[in-house]
Design a protein around this motif. Structure first.
Motif, PDB file in Angstrom:
ATOM      1  N   GLN A   1       0.868  -1.171   0.000  1.00 18.57           N
ATOM      2  CA  GLN A   1       0.000   0.000   0.000  1.00 18.57           C
ATOM      3  C   GLN A   1       0.905   1.221   0.000  1.00 18.57           C
ATOM      4  N   ASN A   2       0.945   1.900  -1.134  1.00 20.26           N
ATOM      5  CA  ASN A   2       1.746   3.103  -1.281  1.00 20.26           C
ATOM      6  C   ASN A   2       0.807   4.302  -1.222  1.00 20.26           C
ATOM      7  N   ASN A   3       1.317   5.485  -1.515  1.00 22.74           N
ATOM      8  CA  ASN A   3       0.494   6.693  -1.460  1.00 22.74           C
ATOM      9  C   ASN A   3       0.808   7.621  -2.621  1.00 22.74           C
ATOM     10  N   LEU A   4      -0.206   8.370  -3.040  1.00 23.11           N
ATOM     11  CA  LEU A   4      -0.016   9.360  -4.096  1.00 23.11           C
ATOM     12  C   LEU A   4       0.817  10.541  -3.614  1.00 23.11           C
ATOM     13  N   TYR A   5       0.868  10.754  -2.309  1.00 21.15           N
ATOM     14  CA  TYR A   5       1.626  11.878  -1.776  1.00 21.15           C
ATOM     15  C   TYR A   5       2.404  11.445  -0.538  1.00 21.15           C
ATOM     16  N   SER A   6       3.480  12.207  -0.269  1.00 20.10           N
ATOM     17  CA  SER A   6       4.318  11.880   0.887  1.00 20.10           C
ATOM     18  C   SER A   6       3.897  12.655   2.132  1.00 20.10           C
ATOM     19  N   ARG A   7       3.211  13.772   1.937  1.00 21.40           N
ATOM     20  CA  ARG A   7       2.695  14.529   3.077  1.00 21.40           C
ATOM     21  C   ARG A   7       1.636  15.504   2.599  1.00 21.40           C
ATOM     22  N   VAL A   8       0.855  15.968   3.547  1.00 28.46           N
ATOM     23  CA  VAL A   8      -0.184  16.953   3.267  1.00 28.46           C
ATOM     24  C   VAL A   8      -0.139  18.010   4.371  1.00 28.46           C
ATOM     25  N   ILE A   9      -0.277  19.251   3.968  1.00 30.13           N
ATOM     26  CA  ILE A   9      -0.318  20.351   4.933  1.00 30.13           C
ATOM     27  C   ILE A   9      -1.716  20.948   4.876  1.00 30.13           C
ATOM     28  N   GLU A  10      -2.326  21.072   6.037  1.00 29.40           N
ATOM     29  CA  GLU A  10      -3.663  21.652   6.120  1.00 29.40           C
ATOM     30  C   GLU A  10      -3.558  23.061   6.685  1.00 29.40           C
ATOM     31  N   GLU A  11      -4.185  23.976   5.983  1.00 31.08           N
ATOM     32  CA  GLU A  11      -4.236  25.358   6.432  1.00 31.08           C
ATOM     33  C   GLU A  11      -5.706  25.680   6.711  1.00 31.08           C
ATOM     34  N   LYS A  12      -6.001  25.959   7.973  1.00 29.62           N
ATOM     35  CA  LYS A  12      -7.382  26.231   8.373  1.00 29.62           C
ATOM     36  C   LYS A  12      -7.654  27.733   8.332  1.00 29.62           C
ATOM     37  N   LYS A  13      -8.726  28.066   7.646  1.00 29.78           N
ATOM     38  CA  LYS A  13      -9.182  29.454   7.566  1.00 29.78           C
ATOM     39  C   LYS A  13     -10.642  29.462   7.965  1.00 29.78           C
ATOM     40  N   ARG A  14     -10.979  30.286   8.836  1.00 31.50           N
ATOM     41  CA  ARG A  14     -12.346  30.416   9.363  1.00 31.50           C
ATOM     42  C   ARG A  14     -13.206  29.176   9.178  1.00 31.50           C
ATOM     43  N   LYS A  15     -13.874  29.046   8.045  1.00 32.77           N
ATOM     44  CA  LYS A  15     -14.793  27.920   7.856  1.00 32.77           C
ATOM     45  C   LYS A  15     -14.298  26.893   6.838  1.00 32.77           C
ATOM     46  N   THR A  16     -13.100  27.067   6.320  1.00 34.50           N
ATOM     47  CA  THR A  16     -12.582  26.134   5.316  1.00 34.50           C
ATOM     48  C   THR A  16     -11.201  25.635   5.709  1.00 34.50           C
ATOM     49  N   THR A  17     -10.831  24.532   5.111  1.00 35.81           N
ATOM     50  CA  THR A  17      -9.493  23.990   5.282  1.00 35.81           C
ATOM     51  C   THR A  17      -8.910  23.762   3.892  1.00 35.81           C
ATOM     52  N   ASN A  18      -7.767  24.354   3.645  1.00 39.80           N
ATOM     53  CA  ASN A  18      -7.060  24.139   2.379  1.00 39.80           C
ATOM     54  C   ASN A  18      -5.989  23.091   2.602  1.00 39.80           C
ATOM     55  N   LYS A  19      -5.907  22.154   1.673  1.00 42.19           N
ATOM     56  CA  LYS A  19      -4.890  21.114   1.758  1.00 42.19           C
ATOM     57  C   LYS A  19      -3.894  21.285   0.623  1.00 42.19           C
ATOM     58  N   THR A  20      -2.629  21.164   0.978  1.00 47.88           N
ATOM     59  CA  THR A  20      -1.553  21.224   0.002  1.00 47.88           C
ATOM     60  C   THR A  20      -0.796  19.904   0.080  1.00 47.88           C
ATOM     61  N   TYR A  21      -0.611  19.256  -1.078  1.00 45.42           N
ATOM     62  CA  TYR A  21      -0.019  17.930  -1.118  1.00 45.42           C
ATOM     63  C   TYR A  21       1.401  17.959  -1.682  1.00 45.42           C
ATOM     64  N   ASP A  22       2.239  17.106  -1.132  1.00 47.88           N
ATOM     65  CA  ASP A  22       3.568  16.862  -1.692  1.00 47.88           C
ATOM     66  C   ASP A  22       3.439  15.550  -2.468  1.00 47.88           C
ATOM     67  N   TRP A  23       3.151  15.670  -3.770  1.00 48.67           N
ATOM     68  CA  TRP A  23       2.817  14.511  -4.601  1.00 48.67           C
ATOM     69  C   TRP A  23       4.036  13.655  -4.902  1.00 48.67           C
ATOM     70  N   ASN A  24       3.831  12.351  -4.932  1.00 48.05           N
ATOM     71  CA  ASN A  24       4.853  11.411  -5.368  1.00 48.05           C
ATOM     72  C   ASN A  24       4.739  11.217  -6.875  1.00 48.05           C
ATOM     73  N   SER A  25       5.861  11.125  -7.542  1.00 47.56           N
ATOM     74  CA  SER A  25       5.857  10.832  -8.973  1.00 47.56           C
ATOM     75  C   SER A  25       5.595   9.336  -9.162  1.00 47.56           C
ATOM     76  N   PRO A  26       5.165   8.929 -10.349  1.00 44.44           N
ATOM     77  CA  PRO A  26       5.024   7.485 -10.603  1.00 44.44           C
ATOM     78  C   PRO A  26       6.343   6.728 -10.355  1.00 44.44           C
ATOM     79  N   GLU A  27       7.458   7.338 -10.708  1.00 41.69           N
ATOM     80  CA  GLU A  27       8.753   6.687 -10.481  1.00 41.69           C
ATOM     81  C   GLU A  27       9.008   6.497  -8.979  1.00 41.69           C
ATOM     82  N   THR A  28       8.660   7.488  -8.179  1.00 46.55           N
ATOM     83  CA  THR A  28       8.818   7.356  -6.726  1.00 46.55           C
ATOM     84  C   THR A  28       7.934   6.235  -6.187  1.00 46.55           C
ATOM     85  N   ILE A  29       6.708   6.164  -6.672  1.00 42.97           N
ATOM     86  CA  ILE A  29       5.802   5.092  -6.239  1.00 42.97           C
ATOM     87  C   ILE A  29       6.387   3.730  -6.606  1.00 42.97           C
ATOM     88  N   ALA A  30       6.897   3.601  -7.821  1.00 43.38           N
ATOM     89  CA  ALA A  30       7.475   2.327  -8.263  1.00 43.38           C
ATOM     90  C   ALA A  30       8.709   1.952  -7.445  1.00 43.38           C
TER      91      ALA A  30
END
Length: 179
Positions: A96-125
Motif C-alpha cells: 500500500q503506497n500513497n499518491l503523496y508523501s505529506r499533506v499540509i492543512e491550512e485552516k481558515k475560518r470555515k474552510t481547510t485548504n490542503k496542500t499535497y507533496d505529490w509522489n511521482s510514478p517513479e517514486t511510487i514504483a
C-alpha cells in the motif's frame, strides 16, 4: 507561515498516474533486482495481471488490505476461480503506497485548504520495490528461482487518502519436487 509559503511555491503538481505504465515500471524494477541477485527475469503475464488488478480493486472497494479476501479466497484460489490453472507454485506480494508523501492543512475560518507533496510514478514504483526487497518474505518471493512469470495490478483509492494498492502475483513450477 514562511514554511507554508515556501512549500506552496515549490509544490509539485499532482502527477498523472497511468496505471498500465506504473505496473510495467514495477515489473522492470523487479527484474533489475532479480538480475542483481543472479536470477533470470520474470515474464509479464497478462492473465495474472488481470487477477492481480481485480484483487487490488477489491481491496480498494471493500477497504481491506490482505492476501486473503473477505470470502477466504487465497491468491491460488482467486486464480483458479478466474480460470487460471497454469501454476504449480504461486506467490503474492501486496503493498500500500500513497499518491503523496505529506499533506499540509491550512485552516481558515470555515474552510481547510490542503496542500499535497505529490509522489511521482517513479517514486511510487521505486519505493514499492525497495520496501519489498527490505522485507524477507517479499524478497524471497521476488528472488524465488522457481517463479517464471508475474503480473501486477494497481488500484488507486478515489477518496482523500491517496492510497495506491499494488498486487504482484508470481507463478512458477516446483522444480525441486518434480520427478
Amino acid at each position: 507561515m514562511s514554511f507554508l509559503l515556501l512549500f506552496l511555491l515549490f509544490q509539485k503538481p499532482k502527477p498523472e498516474i497511468r496505471i498500465p505504465e506504473l505496473e510495467q515500471r514495477i515489473h522492470e524494477l523487479v527484474n533489475v533486482q532479480r538480475k542483481e541477485n543472479d536470477q533470470g527475469p520474470l515474464a509479464w503475464d497478462d492473465e495474472l495481471s488481470k487477477i492481480a488488478r481485480a484483487h487490488s480493486e477489491d481491496m480498494v472497494k471493500r477497504k481491506y488490505f490482505k492476501h486473503t479476501d473477505p470470502e477466504g479466497l487465497t491468491p491460488m484460489k482467486r486464480a483458479e476461480a478466474a480460470g487460471y490453472n497454469a501454476c504449480q507454485l504461486m506467490g503474492e506480494n501486496i503493498f500500500q503506497n500513497n499518491l503523496y508523501s505529506r499533506v499540509i492543512e491550512e485552516k481558515k475560518r470555515k474552510t481547510t485548504n490542503k496542500t499535497y507533496d505529490w509522489n511521482s510514478p517513479e517514486t511510487i514504483a521505486t519505493t514499492t520495490v525497495k520496501s519489498w526487497m527490505g522485507s524477507e518474505d517479499h524478497r524471497q518471493n521476488i528472488l524465488n528461482k522457481n517463479y517464471t512469470r508475474e503480473g501486477f495490478g494497481i488500484a488507486i483509492a478515489e477518496d482523500d487518502d491517496g492510497k495506491v494498492y499494488i498486487t504482484q502475483m508470481l507463478c512458477g513450477t516446483d522444480t525441486e519436487n518434480r520427478q
